[in-house]
Design a protein around this motif. Sequence first.
Motif, PDB file in Angstrom:
ATOM      1  N   ALA A  88       0.854  -1.219  -0.092  1.00  9.65           N
ATOM      2  CA  ALA A  88       0.056   0.028  -0.013  1.00  9.65           C
ATOM      3  C   ALA A  88       0.960   1.185  -0.117  1.00  9.65           C
ATOM      4  O   ALA A  88       1.032   1.931   0.938  1.00  9.65           O
ATOM      5  N   SER A  89       1.680   1.500  -1.092  1.00  9.97           N
ATOM      6  CA  SER A  89       2.523   2.686  -0.935  1.00  9.97           C
ATOM      7  C   SER A  89       2.956   2.972  -2.550  1.00  9.97           C
ATOM      8  O   SER A  89       2.773   2.099  -3.510  1.00  9.97           O
ATOM      9  N   ASP A 104      11.190  -3.952  -1.093  1.00 10.79           N
ATOM     10  CA  ASP A 104      10.871  -3.411   0.370  1.00 10.79           C
ATOM     11  C   ASP A 104       9.717  -2.751   0.579  1.00 10.79           C
ATOM     12  O   ASP A 104       9.537  -2.471   1.651  1.00 10.79           O
ATOM     13  N   ARG A 105       8.491  -2.798  -0.539  1.00 12.52           N
ATOM     14  CA  ARG A 105       7.477  -2.217  -0.299  1.00 12.52           C
ATOM     15  C   ARG A 105       6.432  -3.460   0.032  1.00 12.52           C
ATOM     16  O   ARG A 105       5.214  -3.103   0.202  1.00 12.52           O
ATOM     17  N   LEU A 106       6.748  -4.479  -0.252  1.00 12.12           N
ATOM     18  CA  LEU A 106       6.044  -5.617  -0.075  1.00 12.12           C
ATOM     19  C   LEU A 106       5.960  -6.390   1.340  1.00 12.12           C
ATOM     20  O   LEU A 106       7.025  -6.595   1.888  1.00 12.12           O
ATOM     21  N   VAL A 107       4.997  -6.812   1.907  1.00  9.66           N
ATOM     22  CA  VAL A 107       4.865  -7.641   2.965  1.00  9.66           C
ATOM     23  C   VAL A 107       4.136  -8.912   2.836  1.00  9.66           C
ATOM     24  O   VAL A 107       3.170  -8.970   2.120  1.00  9.66           O
ATOM     25  N   LYS A 108       4.578  -9.946   3.508  1.00  8.64           N
ATOM     26  CA  LYS A 108       3.986 -11.143   3.219  1.00  8.64           C
ATOM     27  C   LYS A 108       2.762 -11.192   4.090  1.00  8.64           C
ATOM     28  O   LYS A 108       2.524 -10.693   5.327  1.00  8.64           O
ATOM     29  N   ALA A 273      11.308  -1.257   8.140  1.00  3.32           N
ATOM     30  CA  ALA A 273      10.981  -1.640   9.454  1.00  3.32           C
ATOM     31  C   ALA A 273       9.924  -1.148  10.102  1.00  3.32           C
ATOM     32  O   ALA A 273       8.923  -1.573  10.657  1.00  3.32           O
ATOM     33  N   ASP A 274       9.583   0.329   9.676  1.00  8.52           N
ATOM     34  CA  ASP A 274       8.228   0.768  10.078  1.00  8.52           C
ATOM     35  C   ASP A 274       7.151   0.257   9.376  1.00  8.52           C
ATOM     36  O   ASP A 274       5.688  -0.004   9.963  1.00  8.52           O
ATOM     37  N   LEU A 275       7.300  -0.037   7.952  1.00  5.79           N
ATOM     38  CA  LEU A 275       6.084  -0.577   6.997  1.00  5.79           C
ATOM     39  C   LEU A 275       5.837  -1.964   7.782  1.00  5.79           C
ATOM     40  O   LEU A 275       4.630  -2.475   8.229  1.00  5.79           O
ATOM     41  N   GLU A 276       6.837  -2.871   8.247  1.00  6.90           N
ATOM     42  CA  GLU A 276       6.734  -4.222   8.688  1.00  6.90           C
ATOM     43  C   GLU A 276       5.825  -4.163  10.130  1.00  6.90           C
ATOM     44  O   GLU A 276       5.061  -4.668  10.223  1.00  6.90           O
TER      45      GLU A 276
END
Length: 324
Positions: A88-89, A104-108, A273-276
């Motif tokens: 979401a970015s 690095d914009r993706l999260v599992k 790290a903040d995104l995660e």
Amino acid sequence: MTHAIRIHTHGGPEVMRWEEVPLPEPGPGEARVRHEAVGLNYIDVYYRTGLYKSPTMPATLGMEGAGVVTAVGPGVTHLAVGDRVAYASGPIGAYATERSIAADRLVKLPDGIDFRTAAAMMLQGMTAQYLLRRTYVVKPGDTIVVHAAAGGVGLIMCQWGKHLGARVIGVVSTPAKAELARAHGAAEVVIGYERLPEEVKRITGGAMVPVVYDSIGKDSFMASLDSLAPLGLMVSFGNASGPVGPIDVGMLGAKGSLYLTRPSLATYTAKHADLERSAQDLFDVVQSGAVKIMVNQTFPLREAEAAHRALEARQTTGSTVLLP
């Protein structure tokens, strides 16, 4: 080849075109994602109309999606082909059947979160997370005002705010939306913002509130300021009625030494790290059942024009998902 909704000029929903585009190969540090669902958000309207500027034209709209990794570029080690992911970015480009994006914009995604829920909640849910947990840290006993309380962000904030022990005053445009906001945690609901300060004064016994979360913009700005207690925080995080015009900074002092901020998800999740952490906080409250994501509308991705018309006409509630 793949397909995407692109614009060649700014304007109304009619400027969007369903077009065939080359299948992107992921470059260094990138991953390619096959979308299973794409989120619809008001920021997409801002890019379509030109309020927010896209870096190039033609431009593919969309900030949010969920799907499966189909390829990874050089240097990507934390993702693999087949991983279920969401994002979401920026940069924009989610209105496509498949795209490449910085890894690095993706999260599992956790196993318990499906693609439609993920696409509906990442931008709106992480927006709610930073607003409630960082911009102003909501505490048990706080009374807070949430505009557009029956919208995607609003419904999440009503639930999450209640979960944090706050009394939520939701602001909506119709009686039907008032009932929806109440059903999702709003303790009090105000229909329309014209009498908001009076209603907040009545509800709080004259104390007013420490924070107002305002995504409406120009039309509601003064009413929101006038609902704040001294030293209160005005959080202007959207422009549904148009951007707020120039203001006299001295007015903030005259109205009680108020604070004003215009935050963005991009800033709050700029570091991976903040995104995660933001995503994990969101996953936790959703999987616990404290926050339920309401996907109340779906449209085929190729019919994004109809989705935009419904969104701008305030005909949607909760979240809307586009399906490739």
